[in-house]
Every structure is written in C-alpha cells, then in structure tokens.
Scaffold this active site. Structure first.
Site, PDB file in Angstrom:
ATOM      1  N   SER A  72     -55.603 -10.541  51.587  1.00 17.95           N
ATOM      2  CA  SER A  72     -54.560 -10.550  50.546  1.00 17.95           C
ATOM      3  C   SER A  72     -53.516 -11.605  50.885  1.00 17.95           C
ATOM      4  O   SER A  72     -53.020 -12.312  50.011  1.00 17.95           O
ATOM      5  CB  SER A  72     -53.890  -9.182  50.444  1.00 17.95           C
ATOM      6  OG  SER A  72     -54.820  -8.207  50.078  1.00 17.95           O
ATOM      7  N   ARG A  81     -63.265  -7.890  59.487  1.00 18.87           N
ATOM      8  CA  ARG A  81     -63.725  -9.213  59.068  1.00 18.87           C
ATOM      9  C   ARG A  81     -64.085 -10.035  60.309  1.00 18.87           C
ATOM     10  O   ARG A  81     -65.227 -10.124  60.697  1.00 18.87           O
ATOM     11  CB  ARG A  81     -62.651  -9.906  58.231  1.00 18.87           C
ATOM     12  CG  ARG A  81     -62.464  -9.261  56.865  1.00 18.87           C
ATOM     13  CD  ARG A  81     -61.177  -9.654  56.217  1.00 18.87           C
ATOM     14  NE  ARG A  81     -60.047  -9.315  57.073  1.00 18.87           N
ATOM     15  CZ  ARG A  81     -58.785  -9.346  56.701  1.00 18.87           C
ATOM     16  NH1 ARG A  81     -58.464  -9.732  55.504  1.00 18.87           N
ATOM     17  NH2 ARG A  81     -57.827  -9.001  57.535  1.00 18.87           N
ATOM     18  N   LYS A 119     -44.421  -4.904  55.474  1.00 19.27           N
ATOM     19  CA  LYS A 119     -44.283  -6.330  55.150  1.00 19.27           C
ATOM     20  C   LYS A 119     -43.460  -6.351  53.860  1.00 19.27           C
ATOM     21  O   LYS A 119     -43.074  -5.304  53.361  1.00 19.27           O
ATOM     22  CB  LYS A 119     -45.663  -6.940  54.886  1.00 19.27           C
ATOM     23  CG  LYS A 119     -46.690  -6.597  55.966  1.00 19.27           C
ATOM     24  CD  LYS A 119     -48.123  -6.749  55.458  1.00 19.27           C
ATOM     25  CE  LYS A 119     -49.137  -6.145  56.432  1.00 19.27           C
ATOM     26  NZ  LYS A 119     -50.474  -5.978  55.855  1.00 19.27           N
ATOM     27  N   HIS A 169     -61.892  -5.860  49.415  1.00 21.66           N
ATOM     28  CA  HIS A 169     -61.571  -4.426  49.357  1.00 21.66           C
ATOM     29  C   HIS A 169     -62.579  -3.682  48.458  1.00 21.66           C
ATOM     30  O   HIS A 169     -63.050  -2.603  48.810  1.00 21.66           O
ATOM     31  CB  HIS A 169     -60.173  -4.206  48.751  1.00 21.66           C
ATOM     32  CG  HIS A 169     -59.039  -4.694  49.581  1.00 21.66           C
ATOM     33  ND1 HIS A 169     -58.055  -5.510  49.091  1.00 21.66           N
ATOM     34  CD2 HIS A 169     -58.710  -4.459  50.881  1.00 21.66           C
ATOM     35  CE1 HIS A 169     -57.157  -5.760  50.041  1.00 21.66           C
ATOM     36  NE2 HIS A 169     -57.546  -5.138  51.150  1.00 21.66           N
TER      37      HIS A 169
END
Ligand code: PNS
Length: 167
Positions: free
Chosen positions: A137, A99, A44, A20
């Site tokens: 994460s 990514r 979440k 990040h």
C-alpha cells in the site's frame, strides 16, 4: 464434533491492494469463516479514513464469489490489540501475507509477541503470489503521488479513489 474454524486477516488496508485480495481469496479456503480486521489506528498517518478503507474493502470483497464451501468473509474494526480482537472473534488463527525477506523481521516479532500474549492464537503466513510479491500500500501511494501508473497494483475502483484522494 463439528468445530468451525475462524480466521482473522488483519491489516491497515490503506488502501486494499491486489496483494491483499489474493491473500483473502486464498485464506478463505483454509477456514470456515474469515474476518478481515481493519486497524482503526494504524500507527501511521493513513491516506484514507477508517470508513473509506472499509468501504473500499467491502466493495472489492462483494465481488468475490460466494460459492458453497467457501468461508464467509466479514470486515470488522480492530480497536485494540490484535490478539484480543482474535479472541473476541473466536478465531484460533491469524493470517498474514509474507512478501519478501524484509517482511520477515517485523512479522517474526509480531507473531512472537502475539503468541506470548495469547498462545491459543496461531499466526499462519501465506507467501504472496509471485505476481504480487512487490506490491505494498505504501509504495502504491508513493507511485500514485508521483504520477506513476499504479493500475496493475490495485483494483480499478480503488485506483479511482486514489486519484481523487491525491488530487
Ligand atoms: O497492514 P499492516 O499495517 O501491516 O497491519 C498491521 C497490524 C494492523 C496487523 C498491526 O499493526 C496490529 O496488529 N495492530 C493491532 C495492535 C496490536 O496488537 N499491536 C501489537 C502487535 S505485537
């Protein structure tokens, strides 16, 4: 005419990772003002509360150089729709990091729906730097929970918070 370009970098940041920070450092070279939007409700079950996620982000961002010509960075809550938040901030650009190919499907859908809802807000993708392509994460938390070494994935202070949060 001097038009200032505002960009939004949204995320859950549960917790902020080196990936990040890398995207934030690079995104700030593309806009005049960068607003890091932290999702209050992540959809979440976050490990860290909204306040903790913001605290960690702000601590890391205060270490980023404040050089002339570099965009200022602010951290703000996203309470509702991302596109509404972007409009509120006066942002024309939403920045997301990409990514692997596995990110693409979700990002493609989100960018498409956001564009349909708010055509004035453009989503721009930055490819994760090679050394950060695998960091997420979610996996950092999993490695931490299982006692693995996650020190190269998150800033040192975040690592200390992670250890406290899981012990
Ligand atoms: O770091 P994340 O979890 O990938 O970030 C996801 C985030 C916060 C960018 C996304 O969940 C989001 O935009 N939330 C705001 C609510 C919203 O606009 N939902 C509709 C998306 S099409």
């Amino acid at each position: 005419m001097n038009v200032s370009r505002v960009g939004v970098y949204p995320g859950s940041f549960d917790p902020v990772t080196n990936g990040h920070i890398d995207i934030i450092s690079r995104a700030r070279t593309l806009v005049d003002r960068l607003i890091v939007g932290v999702a209050v409700n992540t959809g979440k079950s976050p490990l860290f509360s909204y306040d903790e996620r913001v605290e960690m982000l702000e601590a890391e961002l205060s270490d980023l150089e404040d050089a002339a010509g570099l965009a200022s960075i602010d951290v703000r809550p996203i309470n509702g729709l991302l596109v509404a938040f972007a409009k509120e901030c006066g942002a024309g650009v939403v920045v997301r990091g990409l990514r692997a190919v596995s990110d693409f499907d979700y990002e493609f859908q989100m960018a498409g729906m956001n564009a349909r809802m708010e055509p004035d807000v453009e989503t721009v993708f930055l490819m994760a730097s090679e050394r950060h392509t695998f960091i997420s994460s979610r996996l950092v938390k999993e490695v931490a929970l299982l006692g693995g070494d996650f020190s190269s994935f998150v800033p040192e202070r975040v690592g200390r918070r992670l250890i406290r949060a899981i012990s």
